[in-house]
Design a protein around this motif. Structure first.
Motif, PDB file in Angstrom:
ATOM      1  N   LYS A   1      -9.243  21.804  28.362  1.00  0.00           N
ATOM      2  CA  LYS A   1      -9.072  20.749  29.362  1.00  0.00           C
ATOM      3  C   LYS A   1      -7.770  20.930  30.117  1.00  0.00           C
ATOM      4  CE  LYS A   1      -7.097  16.641  27.600  1.00  0.00           C
ATOM      5  NZ  LYS A   1      -7.391  15.283  27.199  1.00  0.00           N
TER       6      LYS A   1
ATOM      7  N   TRP B   1     -12.478  14.754  29.745  1.00  0.00           N
ATOM      8  CA  TRP B   1     -13.025  16.062  29.379  1.00  0.00           C
ATOM      9  C   TRP B   1     -14.305  15.924  28.554  1.00  0.00           C
ATOM     10  CZ3 TRP B   1     -12.849  20.987  30.479  1.00  0.00           C
ATOM     11  CH2 TRP B   1     -13.292  21.910  29.551  1.00  0.00           C
TER      12      TRP B   1
ATOM     13  N   SER C   1     -17.067  18.206  30.430  1.00  0.00           N
ATOM     14  CA  SER C   1     -16.791  19.603  30.084  1.00  0.00           C
ATOM     15  C   SER C   1     -17.992  20.508  30.355  1.00  0.00           C
ATOM     16  CB  SER C   1     -16.362  19.722  28.625  1.00  0.00           C
ATOM     17  OG  SER C   1     -17.399  19.291  27.764  1.00  0.00           O
TER      18      SER C   1
ATOM     19  N   THR D   1     -11.768  19.655  22.500  1.00  0.00           N
ATOM     20  CA  THR D   1     -11.562  19.663  23.950  1.00  0.00           C
ATOM     21  C   THR D   1     -11.929  21.009  24.561  1.00  0.00           C
ATOM     22  OG1 THR D   1      -9.268  20.327  23.736  1.00  0.00           O
ATOM     23  CG2 THR D   1      -9.722  17.957  23.809  1.00  0.00           C
TER      24      THR D   1
END
Length: 121
Positions: A26, A90, A94, A14
């Protein structure tokens, strides 16, 4: 460039790295202010746990807002609140993160809150 707040318990999948090499999570802290009704914001105060859309460039993605400053019920309109944003999806968005510092939250196409991402403290 300011490094955004990290949740140390977040799995490596993440995280993403910027040119500075700082991993971003995230889970991000921000100081936001929900617009008042007179400013074109919501008619009623939101509660912690609200799921607005966060603007990332030209994309809007969902997030969950959790109050960090003791405001565990309603988040008063027109007042600044320190919050944690949990970015949903995410894995898809991202790469759109930019350390601009600017935070914009929407309900549909309606702007409901403005603020800034916070660095480590």
């Amino acid at each position: 460039m300011t490094r955004l707040w990290l949740n140390g318990d977040v799995p490596p999948a993440t995280r993403v790295e910027f040119a500075t090499g700082d991993p971003l999570s995230k889970f991000v802290r921000a100081r936001i202010r929900f617009l008042t009704t007179a400013e074109g914001g919501r008619n009623t105060p939101p509660r912690t746990g609200i799921k607005p859309q966060l603007k990332l460039g030209h994309i809007y993605t969902s997030c969950v807002i959790r109050a960090l400053s003791g405001d565990q019920g309603e988040l008063e309109l027109g007042k600044e609140h320190e919050v944690q944003l949990e970015l949903l999806f995410w894995e898809h968005y991202s790469d759109l993160w930019r350390d601009t510092g600017k935070c914009e939250l929407y309900e549909g196409s309606h702007l409901i809150a403005l603020g800034r991402f916070l660095g480590d403290q």
